[in-house]
Design a protein around this motif. Structure first.
Motif, short mmCIF file in Angstrom:
data_model
loop_
_atom_site.label_atom_id
_atom_site.label_comp_id
_atom_site.label_asym_id
_atom_site.label_seq_id
_atom_site.Cartn_x
_atom_site.Cartn_y
_atom_site.Cartn_z
N HIS A 176 48.89 40.27 43.00
CA HIS A 176 48.46 40.78 44.31
C HIS A 176 48.80 39.83 45.46
O HIS A 176 49.07 40.26 46.58
CB HIS A 176 46.95 41.04 44.32
CG HIS A 176 46.55 42.17 43.42
ND1 HIS A 176 45.26 42.42 43.04
CD2 HIS A 176 47.30 43.14 42.81
CE1 HIS A 176 45.22 43.46 42.24
NE2 HIS A 176 46.44 43.91 42.09
N ASN A 177 48.80 38.54 45.19
CA ASN A 177 49.08 37.56 46.24
C ASN A 177 50.47 36.96 46.11
O ASN A 177 50.74 35.90 46.67
CB ASN A 177 48.02 36.44 46.21
CG ASN A 177 46.73 36.85 46.88
OD1 ASN A 177 46.41 38.04 46.96
ND2 ASN A 177 45.97 35.90 47.38
N TRP A 178 51.33 37.63 45.39
CA TRP A 178 52.71 37.16 45.24
C TRP A 178 53.63 38.09 46.04
O TRP A 178 53.71 39.28 45.74
CB TRP A 178 53.12 37.14 43.77
CG TRP A 178 52.40 36.09 42.97
CD1 TRP A 178 51.18 35.55 43.23
CD2 TRP A 178 52.84 35.47 41.77
NE1 TRP A 178 50.83 34.64 42.27
CE2 TRP A 178 51.84 34.57 41.36
CE3 TRP A 178 53.98 35.61 40.98
CZ2 TRP A 178 51.95 33.80 40.21
CZ3 TRP A 178 54.10 34.83 39.84
CH2 TRP A 178 53.10 33.95 39.47
N PRO A 179 54.32 37.58 47.05
CA PRO A 179 55.14 38.43 47.92
C PRO A 179 56.48 38.78 47.28
O PRO A 179 56.94 38.16 46.33
CB PRO A 179 55.37 37.53 49.15
CG PRO A 179 55.35 36.13 48.59
CD PRO A 179 54.34 36.16 47.46
N ASP A 180 57.10 39.82 47.83
CA ASP A 180 58.49 40.18 47.51
C ASP A 180 58.73 40.42 46.03
O ASP A 180 59.71 39.95 45.45
CB ASP A 180 59.44 39.08 48.02
CG ASP A 180 59.28 38.83 49.51
OD1 ASP A 180 59.02 39.80 50.24
OD2 ASP A 180 59.39 37.67 49.94
N LEU A 181 57.84 41.17 45.39
CA LEU A 181 58.03 41.51 43.98
C LEU A 181 58.55 42.94 43.86
O LEU A 181 58.45 43.73 44.78
CB LEU A 181 56.71 41.38 43.22
CG LEU A 181 56.08 39.98 43.18
CD1 LEU A 181 54.78 40.01 42.40
CD2 LEU A 181 57.04 38.97 42.58
N GLY A 182 59.08 43.25 42.70
CA GLY A 182 59.51 44.62 42.44
C GLY A 182 60.96 44.75 42.07
O GLY A 182 61.52 45.85 42.09
N GLY A 183 61.63 43.64 41.70
CA GLY A 183 63.06 43.70 41.40
C GLY A 183 63.37 43.54 39.93
O GLY A 183 62.65 42.87 39.19
N LEU B 132 55.13 28.49 38.00
CA LEU B 132 56.04 28.10 39.08
C LEU B 132 57.25 29.02 39.16
O LEU B 132 58.27 28.67 39.74
CB LEU B 132 56.48 26.64 38.88
CG LEU B 132 55.35 25.61 38.86
CD1 LEU B 132 55.90 24.23 38.51
CD2 LEU B 132 54.62 25.56 40.20
N MET B 133 57.11 30.22 38.63
CA MET B 133 58.22 31.18 38.58
C MET B 133 58.42 31.89 39.91
O MET B 133 59.54 32.28 40.26
CB MET B 133 57.92 32.20 37.48
CG MET B 133 58.99 33.24 37.27
SD MET B 133 58.48 34.48 36.06
CE MET B 133 58.89 33.67 34.53
N HIS B 134 57.34 32.08 40.66
CA HIS B 134 57.39 32.78 41.95
C HIS B 134 56.46 32.10 42.94
O HIS B 134 55.52 31.40 42.56
CB HIS B 134 56.96 34.24 41.80
CG HIS B 134 57.84 35.05 40.90
ND1 HIS B 134 59.02 35.62 41.31
CD2 HIS B 134 57.70 35.40 39.59
CE1 HIS B 134 59.57 36.27 40.31
NE2 HIS B 134 58.80 36.16 39.26
N ASP B 135 56.69 32.32 44.23
CA ASP B 135 55.75 31.88 45.26
C ASP B 135 54.48 32.72 45.15
O ASP B 135 54.53 33.91 44.81
CB ASP B 135 56.35 32.06 46.66
CG ASP B 135 57.52 31.14 46.92
OD1 ASP B 135 57.53 30.02 46.37
OD2 ASP B 135 58.44 31.54 47.65
N GLY B 136 53.35 32.11 45.45
CA GLY B 136 52.09 32.84 45.40
C GLY B 136 50.90 31.97 45.77
O GLY B 136 51.07 30.92 46.40
N GLU B 137 49.72 32.40 45.37
CA GLU B 137 48.49 31.66 45.62
C GLU B 137 47.58 31.76 44.42
O GLU B 137 47.66 32.72 43.64
CB GLU B 137 47.76 32.20 46.86
CG GLU B 137 48.45 31.95 48.17
CD GLU B 137 47.65 32.49 49.37
OE1 GLU B 137 47.92 32.05 50.48
OE2 GLU B 137 46.77 33.36 49.14
N GLU B 138 46.72 30.77 44.25
CA GLU B 138 45.68 30.80 43.23
C GLU B 138 44.49 30.01 43.74
O GLU B 138 44.60 29.23 44.70
CB GLU B 138 46.19 30.22 41.90
CG GLU B 138 46.50 28.74 41.97
CD GLU B 138 47.09 28.19 40.67
OE1 GLU B 138 47.60 28.99 39.86
OE2 GLU B 138 47.05 26.96 40.49
N VAL B 139 43.36 30.22 43.11
CA VAL B 139 42.15 29.47 43.47
C VAL B 139 41.76 28.64 42.25
O VAL B 139 41.52 29.18 41.17
CB VAL B 139 41.00 30.41 43.87
CG1 VAL B 139 39.75 29.59 44.22
CG2 VAL B 139 41.41 31.28 45.06
#
Length: 346
Positions: A24-31, A255-262
């Motif tokens: 949900h917090n990882w941008p530009d997905l779907g490829g 570290l495979m994609h840009d994103g966020e975690e808590v």
């Protein structure tokens, strides 16, 4: 020696939108990984005699890749593991997996009502799909694929663990993996079952759960419920290479994609780490990239700090992202829940 395990993210797209997913917090997905990339990767597998296993997984659903059914037969000379939500398994897919897949890891995150709420897909439809595989395995007298069930656990589905044990047993799964949730919002962070320090309550709960699985002949793998000293990276320590859907070589799923975690209440920016691209160099050459070798040696030697038990963590800027740590390492693994076995990956 080269890499012994290869993770291929055929796609970062998914046919579901699960409520607890860190996508949900990882941008530009779907490829999807391009055909040219797939061809190049498969064409070079024979150059590496060290390769033992290929995992088709990542943060997407591998079976939605348009060439998935054509890719599996091309991997017939290797041990193949597929991680899937199980929703796309029809008769034809089941027969293909029985022939070419050694291990099938399927996500089931609760009983019928919890599963429907979390996954947005019919629980009974999933059961029908998995029963299709078992029916054909029995008729073909096949022992593969070995079925493993994985459950992402949090406060709101904790009480469903016994029912998932029961289901895993009925499906003749060899193992049930209970892995903690990776929160991506502060709201989700309040639902985690693990703590920084001793957690006797959850420890006693899991001690009571274990006999339920053992009585059904089911191996139960439970991730840690608190931070321990030992750190093991199942990617680096087990000589694995990870390729994301863009054809980029990355060190691990985290570290495979840009994103966020808590992490224990601290919002952290995840910055993708790339050590080369498969369309530019051979896999063996990428494995020997100096920066990649340096990173792997750093992780193997545990030459990085531990943010989780550092007294200065609340006032430290390094913990805001994975860009670097206070020892000068980049990227940073100092706050990694995976290496503490709080989060588990196959």
């Amino acid at each position: 020696m080269s890499f012994e395990k290869l993770y291929i993210e055929l796609t970062d797209a998914c046919n579901l939108n699960c409520v607890m997913c860190y996508r949900h917090n990882w941008p530009d997905l779907g490829g999807h990984m391009s055909t040219a990339m797939v061809d190049k990767i498969i064409g070079e597998l024979g150059d590496n005699p060290s390769l033992k296993e290929i995992v088709l997984g990542g943060i997407g659903e591998p079976t939605v890749h348009p060439d998935f059914k054509e890719i599996l037969p091309r991997l017939k000379d290797y041990k193949v593991t597929v991680t899937t939500n199980g929703t796309t398994i029809d008769e034809a897919m089941a027969r293909l997996m029985i022939r070419y897949v050694d291990k099938l890891v399927v996500s089931i995150d609760g009983s019928a009502s919890a599963y429907d709420r979390i996954r947005g897909f019919g629980y009974h439809e999933l059961m029908k799909n998995l029963q299709t595989i078992n029916r054909i395995k029995k008729s073909d007298r096949s022992h593969t694929p070995e079925l493993q069930i994985q459950m992402v656990i949090a406060e709101d589905n904790q009480e469903d663990i016994p029912s998932v044990i029961e289901v895993a047993s009925k499906l003749k799964a060899s193992e049930l993996i209970l892995s903690n949730m990776i929160p991506v919002t502060q709201e989700d962070a309040g639902k985690i079952l693990y703590t920084r320090y001793d957690n006797q309550e959850i420890h006693r709960y899991f001690q009571g759960i274990r006999p339920l699985a053992y009585r059904r002949g089911l191996e139960l793998r439970i991730t840690e419920s608190r931070v321990k000293t030992d750190r093991v990276c199942r990617f680096i320590d087990f000589e694995a290479m990870v390729i994301n859907s863009l054809g980029e070589v990355t060190p691990c799923y985290r570290l495979m994609h840009d994103g966020e975690e808590v992490v224990f209440g601290r919002l952290k920016k995840i910055e993708k780490a790339v050590y080369g691209r498969v369309m530019e160099k051979s896999l063996l050459a990428l494995w020997e990239e100096p920066a990649y070798v340096t990173f792997r040696n750093m992780v193997k030697g545990n030459r990085y700090p531990s943010c989780m038990d550092c007294d200065l963590v609340e006032g430290c800027d390094f913990v805001r992202s994975t860009a670097a740590d206070c020892h000068g390492n980049t990227p940073s693994c100092a706050d990694c829940l995976w290496s503490r076995n709080i989060i588990y990956c196959v």
